[in-house]
Structure formats: C-alpha cells, structure tokens
Motif scaffolding. Structure first.
Motif, mmCIF file in Angstrom:
data_model
loop_
_atom_site.group_PDB
_atom_site.id
_atom_site.type_symbol
_atom_site.label_atom_id
_atom_site.label_comp_id
_atom_site.label_asym_id
_atom_site.label_seq_id
_atom_site.Cartn_x
_atom_site.Cartn_y
_atom_site.Cartn_z
ATOM 1 N N LYS A 135 0.994 -0.763 0.137
ATOM 2 C CA LYS A 135 -0.202 0.184 -0.322
ATOM 3 C C LYS A 135 0.699 1.212 -0.683
ATOM 4 C CE LYS A 135 -3.994 2.597 2.076
ATOM 5 N NZ LYS A 135 -4.836 2.026 4.006
ATOM 6 N N GLN A 156 1.196 4.118 -2.857
ATOM 7 C CA GLN A 156 0.757 5.538 -2.771
ATOM 8 C C GLN A 156 1.826 6.327 -3.011
ATOM 9 O OE1 GLN A 156 0.841 6.112 1.863
ATOM 10 N NE2 GLN A 156 -0.861 7.647 1.427
ATOM 11 N N THR A 182 -8.826 -1.446 -5.972
ATOM 12 C CA THR A 182 -9.965 -0.268 -4.551
ATOM 13 C C THR A 182 -9.339 -0.355 -4.183
ATOM 14 O OG1 THR A 182 -11.580 -1.888 -4.476
ATOM 15 C CG2 THR A 182 -11.362 -0.573 -2.468
ATOM 16 N N ILE A 183 -8.208 -0.215 -4.157
ATOM 17 C CA ILE A 183 -6.494 0.209 -2.892
ATOM 18 C C ILE A 183 -6.073 2.225 -4.041
ATOM 19 C CG2 ILE A 183 -4.508 0.683 -1.671
ATOM 20 C CD1 ILE A 183 -5.053 -2.135 -1.100
ATOM 21 N N ALA A 210 -7.582 3.179 -6.370
ATOM 22 C CA ALA A 210 -8.573 4.366 -6.465
ATOM 23 C C ALA A 210 -8.707 5.221 -5.679
ATOM 24 C CB ALA A 210 -9.932 3.905 -7.184
ATOM 25 N N THR A 211 -9.286 4.675 -4.427
ATOM 26 C CA THR A 211 -9.004 5.401 -3.516
ATOM 27 C C THR A 211 -7.676 6.103 -2.829
ATOM 28 O OG1 THR A 211 -10.507 3.451 -1.789
ATOM 29 C CG2 THR A 211 -9.879 5.178 -0.361
ATOM 30 N N LEU A 212 -6.715 5.443 -3.062
ATOM 31 C CA LEU A 212 -5.399 6.505 -2.486
ATOM 32 C C LEU A 212 -5.690 7.911 -3.573
ATOM 33 C CD1 LEU A 212 -2.911 4.227 -1.782
ATOM 34 C CD2 LEU A 212 -3.349 5.663 -0.113
ATOM 35 N N LYS A 266 -8.242 9.226 -4.925
ATOM 36 C CA LYS A 266 -9.065 10.207 -4.148
ATOM 37 C C LYS A 266 -8.118 11.192 -3.466
ATOM 38 C CE LYS A 266 -13.364 7.843 -6.284
ATOM 39 N NZ LYS A 266 -14.745 6.667 -5.700
ATOM 40 N N GLU A 267 -7.771 10.322 -2.606
ATOM 41 C CA GLU A 267 -7.374 11.217 -1.147
ATOM 42 C C GLU A 267 -6.034 12.168 -1.673
ATOM 43 O OE1 GLU A 267 -6.099 8.216 0.974
ATOM 44 O OE2 GLU A 267 -7.684 7.551 1.441
#
Length: 495
Positions: free
Chosen positions: A445, A449, A485-486, A488-490, A492-493
């Motif tokens: 992760k 990132q 998913t990870i 895409a989420t990162l 967006k953040e």
C-alpha cells in the motif's frame, strides 16, 4: 447408474458379484457417502490412499486407486461395518474426470478451451461477451470465476476447477439453457486430467513463455502439458485457433498436430492467415486497428482497450466464435463493443494533472514486458511500475522481471506480491539484483501511495502482479488487499 455400466463406459468389465448403484464420485474423502466412488489420487502434498479407510467407513461403494507394478490388491475392503469394492486402474485421474461427466449429465454444445501462459482470462471473457452480443446464452469459467447470464453458485478461485466441480457446473449451465462456454485450461489442470471429461469443441493457444517451472521443472514439460489439449482432448476435425506470433517451437508443434489430426486451423496476429493485424495505432482510449480477414483488408475499427496484447486476445476470441466463415466479418465488427476484463490493463485512477494508473495481472516476465510496451505509447511523460513476485513459486523469473522493468520503465518500485511462506525481503532482493536503481518499499500500500504521489502530468503508473485478486497471502493467511480499490481510493485522497 450401476457400477458395471459406469465401468463399461470406460471399456472395463466388472467381475464383482455385487453391482452397487453409483450416484456420485469424488477425490475428497470429506464428500464421501452412500453410493459414492472415492478416487484416491496422489497429489503434490497429500496421497489420497491414506484416506481410503475413512472413505470406506463413510459408506463408499467403491474405491479407485492407481495400480503399481508387483503389488497385489484385495477385491474389497471393510471398515466400521461398511464394505467397498476396490478397483485398480493405470490412470485414476482420467477415470475421475470422465465418470464425473457421465454422472453429472449433458454439457453445453459449444465448449471452447483456452490455454497459454498469458491471455487465457481475457480471451475467455471476450468470447463470452461476443456470444452475448449475438444474443446467445454464454458463460466463462476460470481465474475470474464463473461469469454468466444465469445464476449459479460461485466456483473456487482456480484457473481450472477440479474435475467434479467442472462437470457439475457444465451440466448446470446446460440445464439453464447455456450452450456456449469459454473455459480456461491451465497447464496444471491439463496435466492432472481435470478436463478429460469435458466435451471440448474448440481450443485456442495464446502463447508460451516461462511460468510454473516450480511445478513442471522444464519449459518442454510445461509445453507438453498444454499441447495435451490439442493432442488428446480436442476431437479430430475440431476448431484450433492459434496466435501465430507465439514462439516458433510451440507454433510448429501445434501446426503438426493440426495437420495430423485434421483440425480446422485458424491463426491470428501480425502473421495470422485468418485474421492479420495490419496496423495498430494507439489512441488515448485504446487503439485503431486495421485488419485483414483471409487476406482481404477490412475497414478500420476502434478497439476500446489499451494494449496490443488485448487486441490479440480479442482476435483469438473472435476466431473461436464463428462456425461459418460468412459470420466472421460481423463478429469482428463487434470488437468495438467489448469491455475490459477486471485487473487486465484496467485503468483505475485518473489524477487532475492528467496522469493515470493501471492495474494488471502480469506476474511473468513475458506478461510484464507486454503490458509495459503496450502502455508506453499512452505515456507522454514517464512510465512507472510497482510490482513484486509471488513466494513459493518459480524463483528463476524474479531477476528476469527485474531486468525487464528496469529496461522498459522510467521508474521502478519493487514491493511485495503474495510472499506466502517465503521471506518477503529475500524475494525483493532477487528482483533488485537486476534492477539496482529501483526503489524498495515492502509495504504494498505504501509503495502504491508513493508512486501515486510522485506522478506528474502525462505520467502512467502500472501496478502489476495481482490484478483482480482481493487478498495478499502472507505466512499462510490471506489479508484483504485489492490493488484496484486501494489505488482508486489513494488517488482520490491525493486529488
């Protein structure tokens, strides 16, 4: 079905005084009950013969086991008041697959099996989509599970399910009116005879590169396992579709088999005789293809997915789809309607500065090379890759993947994949040996990132190795982890 009838289907005669009714067959002793045949298979980790007493005690009607030279076997065995007949055969796995198919019932009329190192999942999914675009009930089975327009219980996450599950699933699909099935055929499944009971009508071979040498030991043995699909399982006169751009040795062997067995041979690719790629021009949304069908140039079409390898898989699927050559052009014209396969060069994030991130299942040297080459035209800036390698698998491919990443990407981050029982740091070190300039970030992760945070305008990021998978295997435990998913989420953040 009586045991004598079942044996007769295999060309065997029954000399037993008792002729029990057989209702099921299994290689898992936990599933044994009255009227069941237990097939004691010898696997890589366990020997099914150790579970024969348990199977007999649970009421097995018969036991099938491998015969060994010089060994004498009793005609029956009794445990806990239950008696089972003992049958010894030279190839119990083949008996299991064919018997499971007989007991399960009729299968769909059109079953296409796809093999190759890379591209099986995409080709199978594309073929299912093409059939459905033609308003035909269809299903695909493989790494992505069972996908269909009918509702059935999910399958285990294996490229090729066990023979009993496969037979029961095919029979259930037929009962629900599905007559077109695309099936992934792994080298493990082929060598273990899991597909020997499948009524295959067509087969495709995408490519052959280094993989699974921890199991097959040599590339020649790996190739031989895959050739079994065309040599033994595809009936004479059946449809064989090949990517003509595969390695020469595999292609020559397949052509010789096709000639000897009078197979209906179709070839696709840059040198394909059925469908030839004349030109493939990358675009921001995919590529523009110019194709020839049997030597005749077709109007250019837009293929909506990035990566030439995806176009090659789609052409394999198209060539599997038609019965009559008159249907070929209409099927090719459906290619612009195909949708991407989860975790296969899948765009998962777009940043405000125009950079984007893709997730791909590439976990072999050849697959990593192909996806990096395919994404390069889409990067007006840098091409960055985050990847690792699986533990308890072929160690020889790790330095090869490091070398490819270092050569084809502008920036490389080496992280953990599924280390399984191995030390993750050791796996990373074996990759870094040929990619000394790469960054090492073990936490997957954090690696993603870090890569996302460094993206600039026009950059393309590839997260490779796990694709559609939703877990990371560490020391025997599967921890939730989904690259798509990870990422895409990162993203967006960050935005």
């Amino acid at each position: 079905m009586k045991l004598s009838s079942l044996l007769h289907h295999h060309g065997l005669t029954s000399n037993f005084a008792h002729d029990p009714e057989i209702s099921s067959i299994t290689a898992d002793s936990r599933n044994v009950g009255t009227g069941c045949i237990f097939v004691a298979l010898k696997g890589t980790k366990q020997d099914g013969r150790h579970f024969i007493p348990l199977a007999v005690a649970q009421g097995a009607a018969a036991i099938v086991q491998a015969e060994e030279a010089g060994q004498h076997y009793p005609s029956q065995q009794t445990e806990n008041g239950h008696t089972a007949l003992i049958i010894t055969l030279p190839d119990p796995a083949r008996f299991l697959a064919r018997s499971a198919a007989l007991l399960a019932g009729p299968q769909p009329e059109h079953i296409a099996a796809i093999t190759g190192t890379n591209g099986k999942s995409s080709t199978a999914d594309f073929l299912r989509q093409l059939h459905q675009l033609r308003h035909e009930k269809a299903a695909s089975l493989g790494t992505l599970g069972l996908i269909s327009d009918v509702s059935l219980p999910p399958l285990p996450s294996l490229t090729t399910p066990d023979a009993v599950t496969l037979a029961n699933t095919l029979a259930a699909l037929k009962a629900h009116g599905v007559n077109h099935v695309a099936l992934e055929a792994s080298s493990h499944g082929l060598q273990q005879h899991r597909l020997d009971g499948v009524a295959i009508t067509a087969a495709a071979f995408s490519n052959l590169t280094r993989d699974h040498l921890d199991y097959h030991h040599t590339l020649e043995a790996y190739r031989h396992a895959k050739l079994h699909l065309f040599e033994k399982l595809l009936p004479e006169g059946g449809l064989a579709v090949l990517n003509s751009d595969m390695d020469g040795e595999s292609y020559q062997a397949l052509c010789e088999i096709a000639t000897r067995r009078k197979l209906n041979l179709r070839t696709v690719g840059a040198t394909g005789k059925t469908i030839r790629i004349v030109e493939a021009i990358p675009t921001p949304q995919g590529m523009d293809l110019t194709l020839q069908l049997h030597g005749r140039t077709l109007p250019s079409l837009h293929f909506p997915l990035p990566g030439r390898f995806q176009a090659e898989n789609a052409l394999l699927a198209a060539a599997l789809c038609w019965d009559d050559d008159k249907e070929a052009e209409a099927i090719i014209n459906l290619l612009p309607q195909l949708k991407g396969v989860p975790g296969r060069c899948e765009p998962v994030a777009h940043l405000p500065n125009g950079a984007c991130a893709y997730v791909d299942y590439a976990h072999t040297p050849d697959a990593l090379e192909h996806v990096l080459l395919s994404l390069r035209p889409h990067a007006s800036g840098r091409l960055i890759v985050v990847f690792g390698a699986g533990g308890d698998r072929d160690k020889g491919k790790r330095p090869l993947m490091g070398q490819i990443a270092a050569h084809l990407a502008d920036e490389v981050i080496v992280t953990d994949d599924n280390p399984r029982s191995e030390d993750p740091a050791t796996i990373r070190a074996e990759i870094l040996a040929t990619a000394p300039q790469a960054k090492e970030i073990g936490d997957r992760k954090k690696a993603i990132q870090t890569a996302l945070a460094g993206l600039k305008e026009g950059d393309v990021l590839l997260i490779a190795g796990k694709g559609h998978e939703t877990g990371q295997i560490i020391k025997g435990e599967t921890h939730p982890f989904d690259d798509r998913t990870i990422t895409a989420t990162l993203a967006k953040e960050l935005a």
